[in-house]
Design an enzyme around this catalytic site. Structure first.
Site, PDB file in Angstrom:
ATOM      1  N   MET A  48       0.839  -1.198   0.000  1.00 28.06           N
ATOM      2  CA  MET A  48       0.000   0.000   0.000  1.00 28.06           C
ATOM      3  C   MET A  48       0.878   1.254   0.000  1.00 28.06           C
ATOM      4  SD  MET A  48      -3.522  -0.734   2.061  1.00 28.06           S
ATOM      5  CE  MET A  48      -2.874  -0.573   3.713  1.00 28.06           C
TER       6      MET A  48
ATOM      7  N   GLY B   6      10.803  -2.991   5.499  1.00 29.22           N
ATOM      8  CA  GLY B   6       9.988  -4.200   5.451  1.00 29.22           C
ATOM      9  C   GLY B   6       9.591  -4.541   4.031  1.00 29.22           C
ATOM     10  N   HIS B   7       9.086  -3.540   3.294  1.00 30.19           N
ATOM     11  CA  HIS B   7       8.745  -3.758   1.886  1.00 30.19           C
ATOM     12  C   HIS B   7       9.987  -4.115   1.069  1.00 30.19           C
ATOM     13  CE1 HIS B   7       5.718  -0.704   3.320  1.00 30.19           C
ATOM     14  NE2 HIS B   7       4.904  -1.631   2.850  1.00 30.19           N
TER      15      HIS B   7
ATOM     16  N   GLN C 251     -10.443  -2.234   2.935  1.00 31.18           N
ATOM     17  CA  GLN C 251      -9.949  -2.917   4.133  1.00 31.18           C
ATOM     18  C   GLN C 251      -9.826  -1.995   5.331  1.00 31.18           C
ATOM     19  OE1 GLN C 251      -6.158  -3.938   2.022  1.00 31.18           O
ATOM     20  NE2 GLN C 251      -5.195  -3.492   3.998  1.00 31.18           N
TER      21      GLN C 251
ATOM     22  N   GLY D 238       4.789 -10.128   4.380  1.00 31.00           N
ATOM     23  CA  GLY D 238       5.514 -10.119   5.636  1.00 31.00           C
ATOM     24  C   GLY D 238       4.800 -10.908   6.724  1.00 31.00           C
TER      25      GLY D 238
ATOM     26  N   LYS E 192       4.763 -10.027   9.682  1.00 29.63           N
ATOM     27  CA  LYS E 192       4.217  -9.076  10.659  1.00 29.63           C
ATOM     28  C   LYS E 192       2.690  -9.136  10.683  1.00 29.63           C
ATOM     29  CE  LYS E 192       3.814  -4.163  11.685  1.00 29.63           C
ATOM     30  NZ  LYS E 192       2.452  -3.985  11.138  1.00 29.63           N
ATOM     31  N   ASP E 193       2.063  -9.267   9.518  1.00 24.81           N
ATOM     32  CA  ASP E 193       0.618  -9.426   9.433  1.00 24.81           C
ATOM     33  C   ASP E 193       0.307 -10.919   9.452  1.00 24.81           C
ATOM     34  OD1 ASP E 193      -0.402  -6.579   8.929  1.00 24.81           O
ATOM     35  OD2 ASP E 193       1.185  -6.772   7.447  1.00 24.81           O
TER      36      ASP E 193
ATOM     37  N   GLN F  97      -3.246 -12.245   8.534  1.00 26.18           N
ATOM     38  CA  GLN F  97      -3.445 -11.975   7.108  1.00 26.18           C
ATOM     39  C   GLN F  97      -2.688 -12.980   6.254  1.00 26.18           C
ATOM     40  OE1 GLN F  97      -3.229  -7.877   5.225  1.00 26.18           O
ATOM     41  NE2 GLN F  97      -1.237  -8.682   4.567  1.00 26.18           N
TER      42      GLN F  97
ATOM     43  N   ARG G  19       2.596   3.380   9.734  1.00 30.26           N
ATOM     44  CA  ARG G  19       1.889   4.174  10.742  1.00 30.26           C
ATOM     45  C   ARG G  19       2.816   4.698  11.839  1.00 30.26           C
ATOM     46  NH1 ARG G  19      -1.822   0.230   9.215  1.00 30.26           N
ATOM     47  NH2 ARG G  19      -3.913   1.009   8.687  1.00 30.26           N
TER      48      ARG G  19
END
Length: 305
Positions: free
Chosen positions: A36, A42-43, A67, A153, A155-156, A159, A193
């Site tokens: 996004m 991370g990306h 979402q 990742g 992290k989610d 998901q 964030r």
């Protein structure tokens, strides 16, 4: 790097890049990194993994309105298209797919995806409709961009579990690759964030990773009770508002009472108006318990540049 805005252009650009790469043997033809935007390490770690394993790397950049449960959260989500293009090109992306909403969602479409039990707890319980929005946009990307591998990742965590189940259930001919969480130098899990927090809030947010790492240390010491591990996470850490702390099965995200299989300890907590999620993964095997705490950066994140 070629920037395109339609599915057909993205497939064509990826095909041309693949043919330019030469040869039919070796790495997978196309790797997909869905994002996004407002890229950080991370990306970039996902892009790097895809670059190593695939001949062509396609990155999607789309802030998916379906979402977000609260419109103000969607409006506040950080965006910088020029910055993302520069970082993506430097990281080795071949095709940047940046569609308008009219390309992602036609006004007349009526299809939806209901992921089922895997999304009924944790994030799904507190964010109704969130995973339906994620599932639909990811299904469109997996079906429409022609990749053989897609990188997400850890992290989610919930998901990732949902996407793997969806890809398997719907028979998508694609491998879903989970990659370690990337953390800032003080342990805070990288998230776009993070820039929304004040210095005081950011310091308080460190209680999240510190609590998870304390629980990971307890698990490495032999603790297997989910109740005990949850209490370790939150003990004497009141500067954040804990929403949930759960031990869940990696395969179906079901709640566990005992750490006796591949699982993850996931949390959600708020600091001021910023809601954060984080986790540690527990991988079990013949060699015992292995804890994936993620990868910690050695210096400041490019998120703040």
């Amino acid at each position: 790097m070629r920037v395109v805005s339609s599915f057909s252009e993205a497939r064509s650009a990826a095909g041309e890049a693949y043919h330019r790469s030469g040869g039919e043997e070796g790495p997978a033809p196309i790797g997909l990194v869905p994002t996004m935007g407002f890229l950080h390490e991370g990306h970039l770690s996902l892009i790097s993994r895809a670059r190593r394993e695939c001949r062509v790397v396609t990155m999607s950049l789309y802030v998916n309105p379906r979402q977000f449960n609260v419109s103000s959260d969607f409006d506040r989500y950080p965006r910088s298209f020029e910055r993302d293009c520069e970082l993506a090109a430097e990281a080795g992306v071949d095709v940047l797919f940046a569609p308008p909403t009219s390309e992602m969602y036609e006004s007349t479409e009526s299809t939806s995806i209901h992921p089922g039990p895997v999304t009924r707890t944790m994030e799904g319980a507190g964010r109704p409709g969130h995973f339906e929005g994620v599932a639909l946009v990811v299904a469109k990307l997996l079906a429409g961009l022609g990749a053989q591998r897609a990188y997400f990742g850890r992290k989610d965590a919930q998901q990732l579990t949902m996407i793997r189940r969806m890809a398997r259930d719907l028979r998508f001919p694609i491998e879903i690759v989970g990659c370690p969480t990337i953390r800032e130098s003080d342990g805070l899990a990288l998230s776009s964030r993070n820039i929304l927090m004040s210095a005081h809030e950011r310091e308080a947010a460190l209680e999240i990773s510190r609590g998870l790492w304390a629980a990971a240390l307890a698990a490495e010491g032999g603790e297997r009770s989910a109740d005990v591990l949850r209490r370790v996470v939150t003990r004497d850490r009141s500067r954040v508002a804990w929403e949930y702390v759960e031990l869940a099965d990696q395969d179906d995200a079901s709640m566990l009472d005992v750490l006796d299989r591949p699982s993850f300890l996931a949390v959600a907590a708020s600091v001021g108006e910023v809601r954060l999620i984080d986790n540690v993964f527990f991988d079990t095997g013949s060699d015992g318990l292995a804890v994936d705490r993620g990868i910690v950066l050695e210096g400041p994140s490019l998120l703040y540049r």
